[in-house]
Design a protein around this motif. Structure first.
Motif, PDB file in Angstrom:
ATOM      1  N   GLU A  64       0.833  -1.206   0.000  1.00 57.44           N
ATOM      2  CA  GLU A  64       0.000   0.000   0.000  1.00 57.44           C
ATOM      3  C   GLU A  64       0.868   1.258   0.000  1.00 57.44           C
ATOM      4  O   GLU A  64       0.529   2.255  -0.620  1.00 57.44           O
ATOM      5  N   LEU A  65       1.998   1.214   0.725  1.00 56.51           N
ATOM      6  CA  LEU A  65       2.890   2.372   0.752  1.00 56.51           C
ATOM      7  C   LEU A  65       3.574   2.595  -0.598  1.00 56.51           C
ATOM      8  O   LEU A  65       3.939   3.712  -0.942  1.00 56.51           O
ATOM      9  N   LEU A  66       3.763   1.537  -1.361  1.00 55.39           N
ATOM     10  CA  LEU A  66       4.457   1.667  -2.641  1.00 55.39           C
ATOM     11  C   LEU A  66       3.589   2.273  -3.734  1.00 55.39           C
ATOM     12  O   LEU A  66       4.097   2.618  -4.802  1.00 55.39           O
ATOM     13  N   LYS A  67       2.317   2.451  -3.501  1.00 54.71           N
ATOM     14  CA  LYS A  67       1.432   3.015  -4.519  1.00 54.71           C
ATOM     15  C   LYS A  67       1.666   4.520  -4.717  1.00 54.71           C
ATOM     16  O   LYS A  67       1.540   5.029  -5.821  1.00 54.71           O
ATOM     17  N   ASP A  68       1.993   5.226  -3.656  1.00 59.32           N
ATOM     18  CA  ASP A  68       2.230   6.663  -3.730  1.00 59.32           C
ATOM     19  C   ASP A  68       3.712   6.919  -4.013  1.00 59.32           C
ATOM     20  O   ASP A  68       4.584   6.353  -3.358  1.00 59.32           O
ATOM     21  N   LYS A  69       4.007   7.783  -5.003  1.00 61.64           N
ATOM     22  CA  LYS A  69       5.397   8.015  -5.401  1.00 61.64           C
ATOM     23  C   LYS A  69       6.234   8.615  -4.271  1.00 61.64           C
ATOM     24  O   LYS A  69       7.396   8.275  -4.108  1.00 61.64           O
ATOM     25  N   LYS A  70       5.633   9.510  -3.516  1.00 60.20           N
ATOM     26  CA  LYS A  70       6.363  10.163  -2.436  1.00 60.20           C
ATOM     27  C   LYS A  70       6.722   9.161  -1.343  1.00 60.20           C
ATOM     28  O   LYS A  70       7.841   9.141  -0.841  1.00 60.20           O
ATOM     29  N   LYS A  71       5.770   8.301  -0.995  1.00 61.12           N
ATOM     30  CA  LYS A  71       6.011   7.300   0.038  1.00 61.12           C
ATOM     31  C   LYS A  71       6.884   6.156  -0.461  1.00 61.12           C
ATOM     32  O   LYS A  71       7.556   5.497   0.322  1.00 61.12           O
TER      33      LYS A  71
ATOM     34  N   VAL B 144      11.394   2.461   0.223  1.00 63.00           N
ATOM     35  CA  VAL B 144      12.544   1.737  -0.320  1.00 63.00           C
ATOM     36  C   VAL B 144      13.793   2.027   0.504  1.00 63.00           C
ATOM     37  O   VAL B 144      14.569   1.118   0.813  1.00 63.00           O
ATOM     38  N   ILE B 145      13.977   3.277   0.892  1.00 67.85           N
ATOM     39  CA  ILE B 145      15.133   3.640   1.710  1.00 67.85           C
ATOM     40  C   ILE B 145      15.081   2.934   3.060  1.00 67.85           C
ATOM     41  O   ILE B 145      16.088   2.387   3.529  1.00 67.85           O
TER      42      ILE B 145
END
Length: 65
Positions: free
Chosen positions: A32-39, A44-45
């Motif tokens: 779910e977090l990977l759907k938004d580019k900012k998040k 990933v970091i």
């Protein structure tokens, strides 16, 4: 006795579905977090930092050069 062997033969399928369900439930918030580019960038970091620190910690604990 026949019912017992039927239940035993169903166990591997049950075990695979439990393991798959565990990983899907555990990783769902990350997906779910990977759907938004900012998040996505921060996620990933954070994942890379966790993997790197775990690797370093294990290397130091096991005294692997």
């Amino acid at each position: 006795m026949n019912t017992f062997w039927e239940n035993i033969s169903k166990f591997p399928r049950f075990l695979i579905s439990v393991i798959a369900g565990f990983f899907l439930t555990t990783l769902y918030p990350i997906f779910e977090l990977l759907k938004d580019k900012k998040k996505r960038f921060f996620t990933v970091i954070i994942v890379l930092l966790i993997i790197t620190s775990t690797y370093t910690l294990l290397r130091l604990m096991l005294a692997i050069n």
